[in-house]
Design an enzyme around this catalytic site. Structure first.
Site, short mmCIF file in Angstrom:
data_model
loop_
_atom_site.label_atom_id
_atom_site.label_comp_id
_atom_site.label_asym_id
_atom_site.label_seq_id
_atom_site.Cartn_x
_atom_site.Cartn_y
_atom_site.Cartn_z
N ASP A 287 0.82 -1.21 0.00
CA ASP A 287 0.00 0.00 0.00
C ASP A 287 0.86 1.27 0.00
O ASP A 287 1.88 1.34 0.68
CB ASP A 287 -0.87 -0.02 1.26
CG ASP A 287 -1.79 1.17 1.39
OD1 ASP A 287 -2.80 1.22 0.67
OD2 ASP A 287 -1.50 2.06 2.21
N GLU B 26 12.63 -15.36 0.81
CA GLU B 26 12.91 -16.43 1.77
C GLU B 26 11.92 -17.57 1.57
O GLU B 26 12.08 -18.66 2.11
CB GLU B 26 12.79 -15.89 3.21
CG GLU B 26 13.86 -14.86 3.58
CD GLU B 26 13.52 -14.10 4.87
OE1 GLU B 26 12.60 -14.52 5.61
OE2 GLU B 26 14.17 -13.06 5.13
C1 GLC Z 1 -3.96 3.42 -0.48
C2 GLC Z 1 -5.27 2.70 -0.36
C3 GLC Z 1 -6.31 3.65 0.13
C4 GLC Z 1 -5.89 4.15 1.50
C5 GLC Z 1 -4.48 4.74 1.46
C6 GLC Z 1 -3.92 4.90 2.83
O1 GLC Z 1 -4.00 4.42 -1.43
O2 GLC Z 1 -5.61 2.12 -1.58
O3 GLC Z 1 -7.59 3.07 0.21
O4 GLC Z 1 -6.79 5.12 1.95
O5 GLC Z 1 -3.57 3.93 0.76
O6 GLC Z 1 -3.59 3.66 3.38
#
Ligand code: GLC
Length: 524
Positions: A204, A245
């Site tokens: 993310d 790993e």
């Molecule tokens: C990414 C996710 C989103 C979230 C952001 C913060 O962009 O897709 O939904 O709000 O990260 O984690």
């Protein structure tokens, strides 16, 4: 190459947003047992893998992207046992499982942050990004949150009289990746899920993982200081080493950068990401030239170790059927054409739950808005069955859904569409099956056709003797285009309009507005 393509190159990866997929206990919020109970839908669709948006313990300020415990399931979604069962049942159907990993920030309720904010000399103080203000009562610098509604990326902590960084909401403090202890602790969270048997991670907000440690301002600088700093590549190499790993695991990064050079930089050496979500492509208009140029850019910049991935929808973006509807009612046809394009490009297609139904954005009345960044419409629950059969929750829930269903769920639901040979769901199943059957679609080379009309996006995919010609008309007028050179004739294998199977195409091919076709070419 002696071995075939990896699983993450072969098929489609289907994103599940657990809150909105299937609710097993009637509380109006989807959960892990709900997903397990619906795996048959994904098997019938032919998904190679699923990617689950976060289901970890969370106060849900950002609906799970604010993680309070990386090593546990939130009670709203179930238990670790429920997760293990889901994994086992998915694997039994040969569906791999990719989980979301949120390394840039935790929740402000995570035990690490609770300690960190407790005093300036707490041993975990430096696990987050704390700094004095600018001396005039303002924050340390001009960095802004990704969410416009949040404003500044800094919040002041009254007790310890310093500011902390949050690239998203104030409830999502940024972890300090410049601290090796943080890096090691986060690597261990990966191992926890790898040991359980997950097949990969979606990383993310990757671009935020590395910023200027000197916290210099963005204003007046030639480049941004708050993201995508030089330390990024080493950080990713560290993460990749952890994945390696274990056997046959995959990392796909959310690379939310409008720069194709940067996208490929994480792929080209084979030591960072396996796949990158390409935000240059995903933010394009419905325009044939734009798609072609963007794909050509990727192909031109990518090394032969880089494998492309394409997506147009996720839980943060308006739905294709809505955003490509220019008011002439073409949204539904464009959703079909977009799917054909995704499945017939060289690279891994990512689809978002509901995309197989051509779901439009839901209408959210003001008193039901829950997201800070306007993303509720694309997060509406999946309609599984007609409400006439199962009540107003449409098979998603027996209770009150946490967000309203999309407006046309009476007709647009899994059960009805599965029986309809003309539905987008049937088209979607056929596309996945086609991709399995025709190696030219999955591993074939890509050859754009550039002499076509501006409204037309056409390309060839070739593998050994097989040549497939893919053509899409993205304009409002019917168009005709010649078949590529050195072909005697073609035969339509599949069209998004569904009524042209096996139609012969001699020398040229006609296309209706927003129609896409896959044509098998006969060599002359
Ligand atoms: C990414 C996710 C989103 C979230 C952001 C913060 O962009 O897709 O939904 O709000 O990260 O984690």
């Amino acid at each position: 190459m002696t071995h075939g393509p990896s699983w993450w190159q072969r098929g489609a990866i289907y994103q599940i947003y657990p809150r909105s997929f299937a609710d097993s206990d009637g509380d109006g919020v989807g959960d892990l047992p709900g997903i397990t109970s619906r795996l048959e839908h994904l098997a019938e669709l032919g998904a190679e893998a699923i990617w689950l948006s976060p289901f970890y313990r969370s106060p849900m300020a950002d609906f799970g992207y604010d993680v309070a415990d990386y090593l546990d399931v939130d009670p709203a979604f179930g238990t670790l046992d429920d997760f293990d069962r889901l994994l086992e049942e998915a694997h039994a159907r040969r569906i791999r499982v990719v989980v979301d990993w949120v390394p840039n920030h935790s929740s402000d309720r995570h035990a690490w942050f609770v300690e960190s904010r407790s005093s300036r000399d707490n041993p975990r103080r430096d696990w987050y990004v704390w700094h004095d203000g600018d001396g005039n009562g303002g924050p340390p610098n001009d960095w802004m949150s990704e969410f416009p509604a949040v404003g500044r990326a800094w919040s002041f902590d009254d007790a310890t009289e310093q500011w902390y960084l949050h690239s998203f909401m104030a409830e999502q403090p940024d972890l300090n990746w410049d601290n090796p202890e943080v890096e090691a602790a986060m690597h261990d969270t990966l191992r926890f899920w790898l040991d359980r048997g997950v097949d990969g991670f979606r990383v993310d907000a990757l671009q935020r993982l590395a910023h200027d440690p000197l916290l210099r301002p963005n204003a007046g600088a030639a480049r941004r200081h708050d993201q995508d700093w030089d330390t990024m590549h080493d950080r990713l190499r560290g993460i990749r080493r952890v994945a390696e790993e274990y056997e046959d695991r995959m990392l796909v990064g959310e690379v939310a950068l409008q720069d194709m050079h940067r996208v490929v930089s994480f792929l080209n050496n084979g030591d960072q990401l396996h796949l990158a979500h390409n935000f240059v492509f995903c933010e394009l208009e419905w325009d044939a030239d734009a798609f072609r140029v963007s794909i050509d850019d990727f192909e031109a910049l990518a090394s032969d170790r880089a494998w492309p991935a394409w997506f147009l929808e996720n839980h943060d973006r308006p739905r294709v059927a809505s955003r490509f509807d220019d008011g002439t009612g073409q949204g539904a046809a464009r959703a079909r054409a977009a799917l054909l394009m995704l499945y017939a490009l060289r690279g891994t297609p990512f689809v978002y739950q509901g995309e197989e139904l051509g779901l439009p954005d839901a209408e959210i009345p003001p008193d039901r808005v829950v997201d800070v960044d306007g993303r509720d419409p694309e997060r509406a629950p999946i309609p599984w069955r007609p409400p006439s059969a199962v009540g107003p929750g449409a098979g998603f829930t027996t209770g009150e859904p946490w967000l309203p269903l999309s407006p046309d769920h009476r007709e647009r639901n899994v059960a009805l569409m599965a029986q309809d040979p003309a539905s987008i769901l049937t088209l979607h199943r056929r596309l996945i099956a086609f991709r399995r059957r025709h190696p030219a679609l999955s591993v074939g080379s890509y050859h754009p056709v550039i002499e076509a009309h501006n409204d037309l996006f056409a390309y060839e995919r070739r593998h050994r003797d097989e040549r497939l010609f893919i053509a899409l008309n993205l304009g409002h007028e019917p168009r005709r285009l010649p078949l590529p050179d050195e072909t005697a004739r073609g035969r339509i294998l599949l069209s998004t309009t569904g009524d042209r199977d096996d139609e012969a195409a001699d020398e040229s091919l006609s296309l209706r507005p927003d129609e896409g076709v896959i044509v098998l070419l006969d060599p002359r």
